[in-house]
Design a protein around this motif. Structure first.
Motif, PDB file in Angstrom:
ATOM      1  N   UNK A  10       0.813  -1.243   0.036  1.00 39.16           N
ATOM      2  CA  UNK A  10      -0.049  -0.069  -0.100  1.00 39.16           C
ATOM      3  C   UNK A  10       0.953   1.180  -0.150  1.00 39.16           C
ATOM      4  N   UNK A  11       0.040   2.319   0.375  1.00 34.37           N
ATOM      5  CA  UNK A  11       0.825   3.806   0.406  1.00 34.37           C
ATOM      6  C   UNK A  11       2.038   3.681   1.125  1.00 34.37           C
ATOM      7  N   UNK A  12       3.022   3.988   0.727  1.00 37.46           N
ATOM      8  CA  UNK A  12       4.425   4.308   1.495  1.00 37.46           C
ATOM      9  C   UNK A  12       5.223   3.010   1.644  1.00 37.46           C
ATOM     10  N   UNK A  13       4.609   1.942   0.759  1.00 40.13           N
ATOM     11  CA  UNK A  13       5.165   0.662   0.395  1.00 40.13           C
ATOM     12  C   UNK A  13       5.382  -0.186   1.905  1.00 40.13           C
ATOM     13  N   UNK A  14       5.820  -1.468   1.952  1.00 38.28           N
ATOM     14  CA  UNK A  14       5.886  -2.287   3.114  1.00 38.28           C
ATOM     15  C   UNK A  14       7.502  -2.475   3.533  1.00 38.28           C
ATOM     16  N   UNK A  15       7.876  -2.165   4.721  1.00 34.42           N
ATOM     17  CA  UNK A  15       9.055  -2.121   5.196  1.00 34.42           C
ATOM     18  C   UNK A  15       9.589  -3.749   5.422  1.00 34.42           C
ATOM     19  N   UNK A  16      10.765  -3.751   5.808  1.00 35.74           N
ATOM     20  CA  UNK A  16      11.237  -5.097   5.906  1.00 35.74           C
ATOM     21  C   UNK A  16      10.697  -6.157   6.858  1.00 35.74           C
ATOM     22  N   UNK A  17      10.082  -5.454   7.972  1.00 36.96           N
ATOM     23  CA  UNK A  17       9.395  -6.261   8.997  1.00 36.96           C
ATOM     24  C   UNK A  17       7.896  -6.775   8.453  1.00 36.96           C
ATOM     25  N   UNK A  18       7.316  -6.060   7.483  1.00 35.63           N
ATOM     26  CA  UNK A  18       5.863  -6.405   7.195  1.00 35.63           C
ATOM     27  C   UNK A  18       5.912  -7.796   6.731  1.00 35.63           C
ATOM     28  N   UNK A  19       4.883  -8.490   6.792  1.00 28.72           N
ATOM     29  CA  UNK A  19       4.536  -9.751   6.708  1.00 28.72           C
ATOM     30  C   UNK A  19       4.818  -9.862   5.176  1.00 28.72           C
ATOM     31  N   UNK A  20       4.263  -8.907   4.177  1.00 22.46           N
ATOM     32  CA  UNK A  20       4.541  -9.054   2.664  1.00 22.46           C
ATOM     33  C   UNK A  20       6.233  -9.140   2.375  1.00 22.46           C
ATOM     34  N   UNK A  21       6.825  -8.285   3.012  1.00 25.40           N
ATOM     35  CA  UNK A  21       8.398  -8.417   2.789  1.00 25.40           C
ATOM     36  C   UNK A  21       8.842  -9.938   3.469  1.00 25.40           C
ATOM     37  N   UNK A  22       8.448 -10.253   4.433  1.00 22.02           N
ATOM     38  CA  UNK A  22       8.926 -11.619   4.907  1.00 22.02           C
ATOM     39  C   UNK A  22       8.430 -12.673   3.894  1.00 22.02           C
ATOM     40  N   UNK A  23       7.116 -12.464   3.255  1.00 22.74           N
ATOM     41  CA  UNK A  23       6.817 -13.598   2.466  1.00 22.74           C
ATOM     42  C   UNK A  23       7.696 -13.328   1.186  1.00 22.74           C
ATOM     43  N   UNK A  24       8.033 -12.224   0.705  1.00 23.81           N
ATOM     44  CA  UNK A  24       9.034 -12.243  -0.271  1.00 23.81           C
ATOM     45  C   UNK A  24      10.355 -13.025  -0.144  1.00 23.81           C
ATOM     46  N   UNK A  25      10.910 -12.754   0.916  1.00 29.38           N
ATOM     47  CA  UNK A  25      12.038 -13.466   1.283  1.00 29.38           C
ATOM     48  C   UNK A  25      11.978 -15.062   1.790  1.00 29.38           C
ATOM     49  N   UNK A  26      10.872 -15.269   2.315  1.00 31.76           N
ATOM     50  CA  UNK A  26      10.571 -16.876   2.497  1.00 31.76           C
ATOM     51  C   UNK A  26       9.905 -17.566   1.335  1.00 31.76           C
ATOM     52  N   UNK A  27       9.329 -17.037   0.393  1.00 33.23           N
ATOM     53  CA  UNK A  27       8.428 -17.893  -0.513  1.00 33.23           C
ATOM     54  C   UNK A  27       9.128 -17.322  -1.711  1.00 33.23           C
ATOM     55  N   UNK A  28       9.745 -16.331  -2.155  1.00 29.02           N
ATOM     56  CA  UNK A  28      10.228 -15.961  -3.462  1.00 29.02           C
ATOM     57  C   UNK A  28       9.274 -14.945  -4.238  1.00 29.02           C
ATOM     58  N   UNK A  29       7.963 -14.454  -3.295  1.00 33.51           N
ATOM     59  CA  UNK A  29       7.036 -13.837  -3.865  1.00 33.51           C
ATOM     60  C   UNK A  29       7.673 -12.526  -4.765  1.00 33.51           C
ATOM     61  N   UNK A  30       6.844 -11.997  -5.681  1.00 33.20           N
ATOM     62  CA  UNK A  30       7.519 -10.878  -6.304  1.00 33.20           C
ATOM     63  C   UNK A  30       6.657  -9.596  -6.121  1.00 33.20           C
ATOM     64  N   UNK A  31       7.254  -8.439  -5.589  1.00 33.30           N
ATOM     65  CA  UNK A  31       6.694  -7.265  -5.610  1.00 33.30           C
ATOM     66  C   UNK A  31       6.532  -6.564  -6.617  1.00 33.30           C
ATOM     67  N   UNK A  32       5.357  -6.025  -6.851  1.00 32.73           N
ATOM     68  CA  UNK A  32       4.930  -4.968  -7.880  1.00 32.73           C
ATOM     69  C   UNK A  32       5.560  -3.577  -7.273  1.00 32.73           C
ATOM     70  N   UNK A  33       6.667  -3.229  -8.042  1.00 36.05           N
ATOM     71  CA  UNK A  33       7.268  -1.948  -7.526  1.00 36.05           C
ATOM     72  C   UNK A  33       6.696  -0.761  -8.213  1.00 36.05           C
ATOM     73  N   UNK A  34       6.286   0.304  -7.475  1.00 36.03           N
ATOM     74  CA  UNK A  34       5.697   1.439  -8.063  1.00 36.03           C
ATOM     75  C   UNK A  34       6.546   2.561  -7.980  1.00 36.03           C
ATOM     76  N   UNK A  35       6.730   3.530  -8.935  1.00 35.30           N
ATOM     77  CA  UNK A  35       7.386   4.639  -9.082  1.00 35.30           C
ATOM     78  C   UNK A  35       7.364   5.821  -8.106  1.00 35.30           C
TER      79      UNK A  35
END
Length: 178
Positions: A10-35
């Motif tokens: 969401x707004x202002x992105x998800x930081x390193x401790x956010x569950x979304x960021x953890x899922x990227x590290x744990x499961x290889x999920x792909x973040x859709x990066x916004x400009x």
């Protein structure tokens, strides 16, 4: 899972401790990066999601948090490529129509209310400061999403103490099976 998993912060992105960021590290999920994470423009975010989905022919599951939920609804209401998405986990959808929303989020009004053309689960908190449980349930109903209420977990973010949030991952895996 056989689907690719796209993370939509969401707004202002998800930081390193956010569950979304953890899922990227744990499961290889792909973040859709916004400009621009600080002044999000709905059309720009929708175009980025569309481009990301079209860049890979594999079906996707969307994992949205906060404004990412509004992104899913807005994109699905306008895209001709919704068949690329097999399901969406919509966590803590904000009420961008609230009177006290910051001006950075005004372009996210009105909230799209069309039924999503794919299965969705909305996860809400009983004490989210950005959306009342009643408004969240109304949005989820309009979107055709199943509602899961966690209880008092705030905005279901890094401050909520969920860690790797295995319960959320189980909800995503259930969506993948639909």
């Amino acid at each position: 899972m056989t689907h690719r998993i796209l993370v939509l912060p969401g707004w202002q992105n998800s930081g390193p401790d956010h569950w979304q960021s953890r899922w990227e590290r744990l499961h290889g999920d792909q973040r859709v990066e916004q400009d621009d994470w600080d002044w999000p423009r709905r059309g720009d975010w929708m175009a980025r999601l569309e481009d990301t989905l079209l860049a890979d022919p594999r079906p996707a599951l969307l994992v949205a948090h906060s404004l990412g939920c509004q992104l899913v609804a807005a994109w699905a209401a306008h895209s001709r490529h919704t068949d690329r998405v097999r399901g969406a986990l919509l966590v803590a959808p904000p009420d961008t129509e609230q009177a006290d929303m910051p001006p950075q989020l005004y372009s996210w009004r009105p909230i799209p209310r069309q039924r999503l053309p794919f299965p969705a689960t909305a996860v809400v908190s009983s004490d989210d400061p950005y959306c009342s449980p009643e408004r969240a349930a109304a949005m989820a109903s309009d979107w055709g999403a199943e509602v899961v209420t966690l209880g008092p977990y705030g905005h279901i973010n890094s401050q909520s103490g969920l860690g790797d949030w295995p319960q959320g991952r189980a909800l995503l895996e259930a969506l993948a099976r639909t």
